[in-house]
Write a protein that holds these residues in place. Structure first.
Motif, short mmCIF file in Angstrom:
data_model
loop_
_atom_site.label_atom_id
_atom_site.label_comp_id
_atom_site.label_asym_id
_atom_site.label_seq_id
_atom_site.Cartn_x
_atom_site.Cartn_y
_atom_site.Cartn_z
N TYR A 96 1.76 -16.74 -8.88
CA TYR A 96 2.62 -15.99 -9.80
C TYR A 96 1.96 -14.69 -10.22
CZ TYR A 96 4.97 -20.50 -10.19
OH TYR A 96 5.61 -21.67 -9.92
N ASP A 97 2.79 -13.65 -10.38
CA ASP A 97 2.29 -12.37 -10.87
C ASP A 97 3.37 -11.71 -11.72
OD1 ASP A 97 0.55 -10.29 -11.31
OD2 ASP A 97 0.39 -9.68 -9.22
N LEU A 98 2.98 -10.65 -12.41
CA LEU A 98 3.92 -9.91 -13.24
C LEU A 98 4.81 -9.03 -12.35
CD1 LEU A 98 1.48 -8.75 -16.05
CD2 LEU A 98 3.00 -10.73 -16.08
N PRO A 99 6.10 -8.97 -12.62
CA PRO A 99 6.99 -8.14 -11.79
C PRO A 99 6.55 -6.69 -11.72
CG PRO A 99 8.27 -9.59 -13.19
CD PRO A 99 6.85 -9.73 -13.63
N GLU A 100 5.99 -6.14 -12.80
CA GLU A 100 5.60 -4.73 -12.78
C GLU A 100 4.45 -4.44 -11.83
OE1 GLU A 100 4.25 -6.36 -16.92
OE2 GLU A 100 5.89 -6.66 -15.49
N ARG A 101 3.74 -5.50 -11.38
CA ARG A 101 2.67 -5.29 -10.39
C ARG A 101 3.16 -5.53 -8.97
NH1 ARG A 101 -1.98 -7.77 -14.15
NH2 ARG A 101 -1.42 -9.78 -13.23
N SER A 146 0.86 -1.17 0.00
CA SER A 146 0.00 0.00 0.00
C SER A 146 0.90 1.22 0.00
CB SER A 146 -0.92 0.01 1.23
OG SER A 146 -0.18 0.21 2.41
N ALA A 147 0.32 2.37 -0.29
CA ALA A 147 1.11 3.59 -0.31
C ALA A 147 1.69 3.88 1.07
CB ALA A 147 0.25 4.76 -0.79
N ARG A 148 0.93 3.56 2.11
CA ARG A 148 1.40 3.84 3.47
C ARG A 148 2.39 2.80 3.96
NH1 ARG A 148 -0.21 2.91 8.78
NH2 ARG A 148 -1.84 1.46 8.11
N ARG A 149 2.21 1.56 3.54
CA ARG A 149 3.08 0.47 3.96
C ARG A 149 3.53 -0.31 2.74
NH1 ARG A 149 2.45 -0.60 9.50
NH2 ARG A 149 2.87 -2.82 9.30
N PRO A 150 4.54 0.19 2.04
CA PRO A 150 4.98 -0.47 0.81
C PRO A 150 5.57 -1.84 1.09
CG PRO A 150 6.48 1.30 1.41
CD PRO A 150 5.30 1.42 2.32
N ARG A 151 5.47 -2.70 0.10
CA ARG A 151 6.06 -4.04 0.19
C ARG A 151 7.56 -3.92 0.44
NH1 ARG A 151 4.75 -9.20 -2.79
NH2 ARG A 151 3.00 -8.06 -3.65
N ILE A 189 6.99 -5.06 -8.13
CA ILE A 189 8.24 -4.35 -7.91
C ILE A 189 8.12 -2.92 -8.44
CG2 ILE A 189 10.71 -4.33 -8.47
CD1 ILE A 189 10.40 -7.42 -8.83
N PRO A 190 8.54 -1.91 -7.67
CA PRO A 190 8.44 -0.53 -8.14
C PRO A 190 9.15 -0.33 -9.47
CG PRO A 190 8.98 -0.58 -5.81
CD PRO A 190 9.07 -2.00 -6.31
N ALA A 191 8.62 0.58 -10.28
CA ALA A 191 9.14 0.79 -11.63
C ALA A 191 10.60 1.20 -11.62
CB ALA A 191 8.30 1.83 -12.35
N ASP A 192 11.00 2.04 -10.64
CA ASP A 192 12.39 2.50 -10.62
C ASP A 192 13.35 1.37 -10.27
OD1 ASP A 192 11.33 2.46 -8.01
OD2 ASP A 192 12.86 3.84 -7.30
#
Length: 404
Positions: free
Chosen positions: A195-200, A79-84, A202-205
Protein backbone atom coordinates in the motif's frame (compact mmCIF):
# COMPACT_ATOMS: atom_id res chain seq x y z
CA UNK A 1 -31.94 1.96 -36.62
CA UNK A 2 -29.30 -0.07 -38.44
CA UNK A 3 -29.52 -3.84 -38.31
CA UNK A 4 -26.40 -5.98 -37.96
CA UNK A 5 -26.07 -9.70 -38.51
CA UNK A 6 -24.89 -11.76 -35.58
CA UNK A 7 -21.77 -12.62 -37.59
CA UNK A 8 -20.99 -8.92 -38.11
CA UNK A 9 -21.47 -8.30 -34.37
CA UNK A 10 -19.01 -11.11 -33.61
CA UNK A 11 -16.37 -9.64 -35.93
CA UNK A 12 -16.96 -6.18 -34.49
CA UNK A 13 -16.43 -7.49 -30.96
CA UNK A 14 -13.23 -9.26 -31.96
CA UNK A 15 -11.86 -6.16 -33.67
CA UNK A 16 -12.67 -4.02 -30.64
CA UNK A 17 -10.65 -6.39 -28.45
CA UNK A 18 -7.66 -6.29 -30.78
CA UNK A 19 -8.00 -9.70 -32.41
CA UNK A 20 -8.27 -8.27 -35.93
CA UNK A 21 -4.80 -6.73 -35.56
CA UNK A 22 -1.76 -8.78 -36.59
CA UNK A 23 0.67 -9.67 -33.85
CA UNK A 24 3.98 -7.77 -33.87
CA UNK A 25 6.62 -9.29 -36.11
CA UNK A 26 9.37 -8.42 -33.64
CA UNK A 27 9.57 -8.29 -29.85
CA UNK A 28 6.56 -6.37 -28.50
CA UNK A 29 7.39 -2.94 -27.11
CA UNK A 30 5.79 -0.44 -24.74
CA UNK A 31 3.98 1.05 -27.75
CA UNK A 32 2.41 -2.35 -28.51
CA UNK A 33 1.41 -2.61 -24.85
CA UNK A 34 -0.26 0.81 -24.97
CA UNK A 35 -2.16 -0.08 -28.14
CA UNK A 36 -3.43 -3.32 -26.60
CA UNK A 37 -4.45 -1.47 -23.44
CA UNK A 38 -6.35 1.06 -25.53
CA UNK A 39 -8.43 -1.89 -26.77
CA UNK A 40 -9.11 -3.82 -23.57
CA UNK A 41 -9.09 -0.79 -21.21
CA UNK A 42 -8.15 -2.85 -18.14
CA UNK A 43 -6.42 -6.03 -16.99
CA UNK A 44 -8.14 -8.12 -14.34
CA UNK A 45 -6.02 -9.35 -11.44
CA UNK A 46 -6.51 -12.78 -9.91
CA UNK A 47 -4.57 -14.81 -7.38
CA UNK A 48 -4.75 -18.12 -9.30
CA UNK A 49 -1.33 -18.95 -10.72
CA UNK A 50 -1.86 -22.50 -11.94
CA UNK A 51 -0.84 -21.53 -15.49
CA UNK A 52 -0.03 -17.79 -15.53
CA UNK A 53 -1.30 -14.76 -13.63
CA UNK A 54 -4.49 -13.40 -15.18
CA UNK A 55 -3.16 -9.89 -15.89
CA UNK A 56 -0.32 -11.19 -18.07
CA UNK A 57 -2.25 -13.56 -20.33
CA UNK A 58 -4.55 -11.18 -22.28
CA UNK A 59 -1.50 -9.41 -23.67
CA UNK A 60 0.09 -12.69 -24.76
CA UNK A 61 -3.22 -13.58 -26.43
CA UNK A 62 -3.03 -10.40 -28.51
CA UNK A 63 0.72 -9.77 -28.88
CA UNK A 64 2.33 -13.20 -28.67
CA UNK A 65 5.48 -13.74 -26.64
CA UNK A 66 6.44 -10.55 -24.80
CA UNK A 67 8.53 -9.64 -21.80
CA UNK A 68 6.25 -9.58 -18.71
CA UNK A 69 8.43 -6.75 -17.41
CA UNK A 70 6.49 -4.53 -19.82
CA UNK A 71 3.42 -4.98 -17.60
CA UNK A 72 5.36 -4.85 -14.34
CA UNK A 73 7.06 -1.60 -15.30
CA UNK A 74 3.80 -0.08 -16.53
CA UNK A 75 2.02 -0.98 -13.28
CA UNK A 76 4.62 -0.66 -10.56
CA UNK A 77 7.38 1.71 -11.71
CA UNK A 78 7.54 5.39 -12.55
CA UNK A 79 10.20 7.67 -13.99
CA UNK A 80 10.19 10.93 -15.89
CA UNK A 81 11.16 9.09 -19.07
CA UNK A 82 8.77 6.18 -18.59
CA UNK A 83 5.81 7.30 -16.49
CA UNK A 84 3.57 4.77 -14.80
CA UNK A 85 0.73 3.72 -17.12
CA UNK A 86 -1.45 1.61 -14.83
CA UNK A 87 -2.84 1.77 -11.32
CA UNK A 88 -4.83 -0.77 -9.34
CA UNK A 89 -8.45 -0.41 -8.29
CA UNK A 90 -11.80 -2.24 -8.24
CA UNK A 91 -12.95 -1.96 -11.87
CA UNK A 92 -14.42 -5.18 -13.31
CA UNK A 93 -12.96 -6.90 -10.28
CA UNK A 94 -9.54 -6.06 -8.85
CA UNK A 95 -7.90 -4.66 -11.97
CA UNK A 96 -5.11 -2.61 -13.44
CA UNK A 97 -6.59 0.45 -15.14
CA UNK A 98 -4.96 3.40 -16.90
CA UNK A 99 -3.70 5.95 -14.38
CA UNK A 100 -5.86 8.64 -15.95
CA UNK A 101 -8.98 6.53 -15.30
CA UNK A 102 -8.50 6.37 -11.51
CA UNK A 103 -10.79 9.40 -10.82
CA UNK A 104 -13.59 7.70 -12.78
CA UNK A 105 -14.01 5.32 -9.85
CA UNK A 106 -14.70 8.03 -7.29
CA UNK A 107 -18.37 7.02 -7.45
CA UNK A 108 -17.36 3.56 -6.25
CA UNK A 109 -15.08 5.02 -3.58
CA UNK A 110 -18.02 7.02 -2.25
CA UNK A 111 -20.17 3.89 -2.16
CA UNK A 112 -17.45 1.89 -0.41
CA UNK A 113 -17.35 4.59 2.26
CA UNK A 114 -20.96 3.71 3.08
CA UNK A 115 -20.66 -0.03 2.49
CA UNK A 116 -17.79 -0.62 4.91
CA UNK A 117 -18.77 1.97 7.51
CA UNK A 118 -19.77 -0.59 10.14
CA UNK A 119 -16.46 -2.47 9.85
CA UNK A 120 -14.44 0.70 10.28
CA UNK A 121 -16.73 1.98 13.03
CA UNK A 122 -15.99 -1.20 14.99
CA UNK A 123 -12.25 -0.75 14.46
CA UNK A 124 -12.47 2.89 15.56
CA UNK A 125 -14.24 1.79 18.75
CA UNK A 126 -11.87 -1.08 19.57
CA UNK A 127 -8.62 0.50 18.31
CA UNK A 128 -9.00 4.30 18.49
CA UNK A 129 -6.61 6.14 16.18
CA UNK A 130 -5.68 3.05 14.16
CA UNK A 131 -6.94 4.46 10.84
CA UNK A 132 -4.83 7.58 11.29
CA UNK A 133 -1.85 5.50 12.50
CA UNK A 134 -1.96 3.29 9.38
CA UNK A 135 -1.95 6.35 7.10
CA UNK A 136 0.94 7.87 9.07
CA UNK A 137 2.91 4.60 8.91
CA UNK A 138 2.49 4.36 5.13
CA UNK A 139 3.56 7.99 4.84
CA UNK A 140 6.73 7.25 6.85
CA UNK A 141 7.58 3.77 5.55
CA UNK A 142 6.60 4.04 1.88
CA UNK A 143 4.97 1.10 0.05
CA UNK A 144 4.17 -1.49 2.72
CA UNK A 145 2.22 -4.70 3.18
CA UNK A 146 -0.48 -4.95 5.82
CA UNK A 147 1.81 -7.31 7.73
CA UNK A 148 4.68 -4.83 7.70
CA UNK A 149 2.36 -2.07 8.85
CA UNK A 150 1.01 -4.23 11.66
CA UNK A 151 4.54 -5.01 12.80
CA UNK A 152 5.49 -1.33 12.63
CA UNK A 153 2.47 -0.46 14.75
CA UNK A 154 3.33 -3.02 17.37
CA UNK A 155 0.89 -5.73 16.33
CA UNK A 156 -2.14 -3.53 16.97
CA UNK A 157 -5.59 -5.10 16.75
CA UNK A 158 -7.11 -8.51 17.44
CA UNK A 159 -8.20 -10.89 14.76
CA UNK A 160 -11.65 -10.15 13.44
CA UNK A 161 -14.13 -12.73 14.75
CA UNK A 162 -15.94 -13.91 11.64
CA UNK A 163 -16.70 -11.76 8.63
CA UNK A 164 -14.29 -9.89 6.44
CA UNK A 165 -12.19 -13.03 5.99
CA UNK A 166 -10.85 -13.04 9.59
CA UNK A 167 -8.33 -10.36 8.71
CA UNK A 168 -6.47 -8.38 11.33
CA UNK A 169 -7.74 -4.91 12.12
CA UNK A 170 -4.76 -3.41 10.29
CA UNK A 171 -5.67 -5.37 7.17
CA UNK A 172 -9.30 -4.28 7.51
CA UNK A 173 -8.15 -0.66 7.69
CA UNK A 174 -5.79 -1.06 4.72
CA UNK A 175 -8.52 -2.57 2.54
CA UNK A 176 -10.98 0.10 3.62
CA UNK A 177 -8.52 2.90 2.85
CA UNK A 178 -7.75 1.30 -0.52
CA UNK A 179 -11.47 0.99 -1.30
CA UNK A 180 -12.21 4.65 -0.53
CA UNK A 181 -9.14 5.91 -2.39
CA UNK A 182 -7.08 7.03 0.61
CA UNK A 183 -4.48 4.35 -0.21
CA UNK A 184 -3.54 2.67 -3.45
CA UNK A 185 -1.10 -0.04 -4.52
CA UNK A 186 2.44 1.22 -4.79
CA UNK A 187 3.76 -2.11 -6.02
CA UNK A 188 3.18 -5.84 -5.80
CA UNK A 189 5.85 -8.36 -4.88
CA UNK A 190 5.04 -12.03 -5.01
CA UNK A 191 1.54 -10.80 -5.87
CA UNK A 192 1.31 -9.24 -2.41
CA UNK A 193 -0.08 -5.72 -2.38
CA UNK A 194 2.15 -2.96 -0.99
CA UNK A 195 0.00 0.00 0.00
CA UNK A 196 1.07 3.56 -0.71
CA UNK A 197 -0.38 7.06 -0.70
CA UNK A 198 -2.18 8.02 -3.94
CA UNK A 199 -0.19 11.27 -4.18
CA UNK A 200 3.02 9.23 -4.55
CA UNK A 201 1.53 7.06 -7.30
CA UNK A 202 -0.97 9.17 -9.27
CA UNK A 203 -0.06 12.48 -10.95
CA UNK A 204 -1.36 15.56 -9.14
CA UNK A 205 -3.47 16.73 -12.09
CA UNK A 206 -5.21 13.32 -12.24
CA UNK A 207 -5.64 13.11 -8.48
CA UNK A 208 -7.27 16.54 -8.42
CA UNK A 209 -10.14 15.45 -10.69
CA UNK A 210 -13.45 14.93 -8.90
CA UNK A 211 -16.09 13.94 -11.48
CA UNK A 212 -19.59 13.39 -10.16
CA UNK A 213 -21.27 9.99 -10.25
CA UNK A 214 -23.11 10.58 -13.53
CA UNK A 215 -19.98 11.75 -15.35
CA UNK A 216 -18.05 8.73 -14.05
CA UNK A 217 -20.79 6.42 -15.34
CA UNK A 218 -20.92 8.05 -18.78
CA UNK A 219 -17.17 7.94 -19.28
CA UNK A 220 -16.83 4.36 -18.07
CA UNK A 221 -19.76 3.29 -20.25
CA UNK A 222 -18.09 4.87 -23.26
CA UNK A 223 -14.86 3.01 -22.47
CA UNK A 224 -16.83 -0.21 -22.13
CA UNK A 225 -18.45 0.43 -25.52
CA UNK A 226 -15.03 0.98 -27.07
CA UNK A 227 -13.85 -2.35 -25.62
CA UNK A 228 -17.00 -4.15 -26.81
CA UNK A 229 -17.43 -2.62 -30.24
CA UNK A 230 -21.10 -3.53 -29.95
CA UNK A 231 -23.00 -4.76 -26.92
CA UNK A 232 -26.21 -4.65 -24.96
CA UNK A 233 -26.70 -2.26 -22.07
CA UNK A 234 -26.08 -5.17 -19.69
CA UNK A 235 -22.84 -6.03 -21.53
CA UNK A 236 -21.61 -2.47 -21.16
CA UNK A 237 -22.72 -2.34 -17.52
CA UNK A 238 -20.80 -5.48 -16.58
CA UNK A 239 -17.43 -4.27 -17.89
CA UNK A 240 -16.99 -1.93 -14.92
CA UNK A 241 -19.74 -3.44 -12.74
CA UNK A 242 -21.96 -0.35 -12.78
CA UNK A 243 -25.35 -0.29 -11.07
CA UNK A 244 -28.33 -1.00 -13.40
CA UNK A 245 -30.02 2.40 -13.01
CA UNK A 246 -26.67 4.15 -13.28
CA UNK A 247 -25.79 2.28 -16.47
CA UNK A 248 -29.19 2.70 -18.09
CA UNK A 249 -29.11 6.44 -17.50
CA UNK A 250 -25.57 6.70 -18.89
CA UNK A 251 -26.47 4.75 -22.04
CA UNK A 252 -29.53 6.93 -22.66
CA UNK A 253 -27.51 10.12 -22.24
CA UNK A 254 -24.71 8.88 -24.53
CA UNK A 255 -27.23 7.91 -27.22
CA UNK A 256 -28.86 11.34 -27.00
CA UNK A 257 -25.41 12.97 -27.31
CA UNK A 258 -24.59 10.87 -30.38
CA UNK A 259 -21.72 9.08 -28.61
CA UNK A 260 -23.39 5.66 -28.82
CA UNK A 261 -25.27 4.29 -31.83
CA UNK A 262 -28.35 2.09 -31.19
CA UNK A 263 -28.33 -0.97 -33.46
CA UNK A 264 -30.37 -4.12 -33.77
CA UNK A 265 -28.46 -7.40 -33.94
CA UNK A 266 -30.28 -10.31 -35.50
CA UNK A 267 -30.80 -13.07 -32.98
CA UNK A 268 -30.15 -10.85 -29.96
CA UNK A 269 -33.16 -10.45 -27.69
CA UNK A 270 -32.09 -7.04 -26.34
CA UNK A 271 -31.22 -3.72 -27.95
CA UNK A 272 -27.55 -3.17 -28.75
CA UNK A 273 -25.26 -0.16 -28.86
CA UNK A 274 -22.22 0.40 -31.05
CA UNK A 275 -19.30 2.70 -30.42
CA UNK A 276 -18.88 5.18 -33.31
CA UNK A 277 -15.23 4.11 -33.71
CA UNK A 278 -16.08 0.41 -33.92
CA UNK A 279 -15.06 -1.32 -37.12
CA UNK A 280 -16.33 -4.52 -38.66
CA UNK A 281 -13.61 -6.37 -40.56
CA UNK A 282 -14.62 -8.66 -43.39
CA UNK A 283 -12.83 -11.53 -41.69
CA UNK A 284 -10.76 -12.24 -38.59
CA UNK A 285 -7.73 -14.50 -38.89
CA UNK A 286 -5.31 -15.83 -36.33
CA UNK A 287 -5.32 -17.87 -33.16
CA UNK A 288 -5.18 -17.21 -29.43
CA UNK A 289 -5.57 -18.97 -26.12
CA UNK A 290 -7.81 -17.03 -23.74
CA UNK A 291 -7.48 -17.23 -19.97
CA UNK A 292 -10.72 -17.44 -17.95
CA UNK A 293 -10.36 -13.74 -17.06
CA UNK A 294 -9.83 -12.44 -20.57
CA UNK A 295 -12.26 -9.57 -21.24
CA UNK A 296 -13.40 -11.19 -24.48
CA UNK A 297 -14.98 -14.07 -22.54
CA UNK A 298 -15.38 -13.04 -18.91
CA UNK A 299 -19.10 -12.25 -19.32
CA UNK A 300 -20.34 -15.79 -19.92
CA UNK A 301 -23.80 -14.93 -21.27
CA UNK A 302 -22.26 -12.61 -23.87
CA UNK A 303 -19.72 -15.29 -24.80
CA UNK A 304 -22.51 -17.76 -25.43
CA UNK A 305 -24.58 -15.24 -27.38
CA UNK A 306 -21.73 -14.15 -29.65
CA UNK A 307 -19.75 -17.37 -30.06
CA UNK A 308 -22.33 -20.07 -29.26
CA UNK A 309 -19.80 -21.24 -26.68
CA UNK A 310 -21.01 -22.35 -23.24
CA UNK A 311 -18.20 -21.57 -20.81
CA UNK A 312 -17.96 -21.80 -17.04
CA UNK A 313 -14.94 -21.61 -14.76
CA UNK A 314 -14.75 -24.76 -12.64
CA UNK A 315 -12.15 -23.77 -10.05
CA UNK A 316 -14.71 -24.01 -7.24
CA UNK A 317 -16.35 -27.18 -8.52
CA UNK A 318 -15.29 -30.42 -6.77
CA UNK A 319 -12.91 -32.30 -9.07
CA UNK A 320 -15.21 -35.30 -9.73
CA UNK A 321 -17.92 -32.92 -10.94
CA UNK A 322 -15.78 -30.88 -13.33
CA UNK A 323 -16.68 -31.19 -17.00
CA UNK A 324 -13.56 -29.75 -18.63
CA UNK A 325 -11.04 -29.10 -15.84
CA UNK A 326 -9.71 -26.72 -13.24
CA UNK A 327 -8.32 -23.80 -15.30
CA UNK A 328 -9.64 -24.02 -18.83
CA UNK A 329 -8.57 -21.77 -21.71
CA UNK A 330 -10.93 -21.29 -24.67
CA UNK A 331 -9.13 -21.49 -28.01
CA UNK A 332 -9.88 -18.80 -30.60
CA UNK A 333 -9.18 -19.65 -34.23
CA UNK A 334 -10.04 -17.39 -37.16
CA UNK A 335 -12.67 -15.54 -35.19
CA UNK A 336 -14.44 -18.56 -33.66
CA UNK A 337 -14.09 -20.37 -30.34
CA UNK A 338 -13.32 -23.87 -31.55
CA UNK A 339 -12.12 -25.70 -28.46
CA UNK A 340 -10.78 -25.50 -24.92
CA UNK A 341 -7.82 -26.85 -23.02
CA UNK A 342 -7.19 -27.34 -19.29
CA UNK A 343 -3.71 -25.90 -18.68
CA UNK A 344 -1.19 -26.06 -15.89
CA UNK A 345 2.36 -24.74 -15.85
CA UNK A 346 4.43 -27.40 -14.09
CA UNK A 347 7.45 -25.27 -13.32
CA UNK A 348 9.24 -27.99 -11.36
CA UNK A 349 9.56 -30.13 -14.50
CA UNK A 350 9.53 -27.30 -17.07
CA UNK A 351 6.31 -28.59 -18.62
CA UNK A 352 3.14 -26.93 -19.89
CA UNK A 353 0.54 -29.57 -19.13
CA UNK A 354 -2.56 -29.78 -21.31
CA UNK A 355 -4.51 -31.97 -18.91
CA UNK A 356 -7.58 -32.09 -21.11
CA UNK A 357 -8.42 -30.89 -24.62
CA UNK A 358 -11.91 -30.57 -26.06
CA UNK A 359 -13.24 -29.62 -29.50
CA UNK A 360 -16.45 -27.76 -30.25
CA UNK A 361 -19.04 -29.59 -32.30
CA UNK A 362 -18.56 -29.51 -36.06
CA UNK A 363 -14.97 -28.23 -36.19
CA UNK A 364 -12.13 -29.74 -38.20
CA UNK A 365 -10.39 -31.41 -35.26
CA UNK A 366 -7.10 -32.07 -37.09
CA UNK A 367 -6.73 -28.43 -38.09
CA UNK A 368 -7.78 -27.23 -34.65
CA UNK A 369 -5.29 -29.61 -33.05
CA UNK A 370 -2.47 -28.45 -35.32
CA UNK A 371 -3.14 -24.78 -34.62
CA UNK A 372 -3.58 -25.40 -30.89
CA UNK A 373 -0.30 -27.30 -30.79
CA UNK A 374 1.46 -24.33 -32.33
CA UNK A 375 -0.04 -21.94 -29.80
CA UNK A 376 0.79 -24.23 -26.88
CA UNK A 377 4.42 -24.36 -28.02
CA UNK A 378 4.45 -20.55 -28.24
CA UNK A 379 2.93 -20.23 -24.77
CA UNK A 380 5.41 -22.71 -23.30
CA UNK A 381 8.32 -20.77 -24.79
CA UNK A 382 6.90 -17.51 -23.39
CA UNK A 383 6.61 -19.08 -19.92
CA UNK A 384 10.15 -20.48 -20.29
CA UNK A 385 8.93 -24.07 -20.12
CA UNK A 386 10.77 -26.74 -22.08
CA UNK A 387 7.98 -28.94 -23.35
CA UNK A 388 4.24 -29.48 -23.76
CA UNK A 389 2.51 -32.57 -22.42
CA UNK A 390 -1.01 -33.73 -23.29
CA UNK A 391 -3.20 -35.87 -21.07
CA UNK A 392 -5.90 -38.26 -22.26
CA UNK A 393 -9.03 -36.33 -21.26
CA UNK A 394 -11.19 -34.85 -24.00
CA UNK A 395 -12.14 -35.62 -27.58
CA UNK A 396 -9.32 -33.44 -28.94
CA UNK A 397 -6.55 -35.00 -26.84
CA UNK A 398 -5.58 -37.69 -29.36
CA UNK A 399 -5.28 -35.34 -32.33
CA UNK A 400 -3.47 -32.77 -30.17
CA UNK A 401 -0.94 -35.33 -28.96
CA UNK A 402 -0.31 -36.38 -32.55
CA UNK A 403 0.12 -32.74 -33.64
CA UNK A 404 2.59 -32.06 -30.86
Amino acid sequence: METMTADAARRTALAAQGFADPRPTGPPTRRHLQKALSRVQLLQLDSVNVAVRAHYMPLFSRLGGYDPALVDDAAWLHSARRPRLLVEYWAHEASLVPVEDWPLFRWRMRRFEERYARHVDRVRRESPGLVEDVLAAVRDLGPSTAGALQAALGGVGPKVKGGWWNRSDVKVVCEYLFAVGALTTGTRKGFQRHYDLPERVIPADVLAQTPDDDECARRLTLRAALAHGVGTEKDLRDYYRLQPAQSQRAVAELVEAGQLEPVAVRGWSHAAYRHPQARTPRQVRGRALLCPFDPLVWERARTERIFDFHYRIEIYVPEPQRVHGYYVFPFLLDGHLVGRVDLKADRATGTLRAQGAFAEQGVDTRRVAAELAGELHAMAAWLELDRVWVGERGDLAGDLAAAL
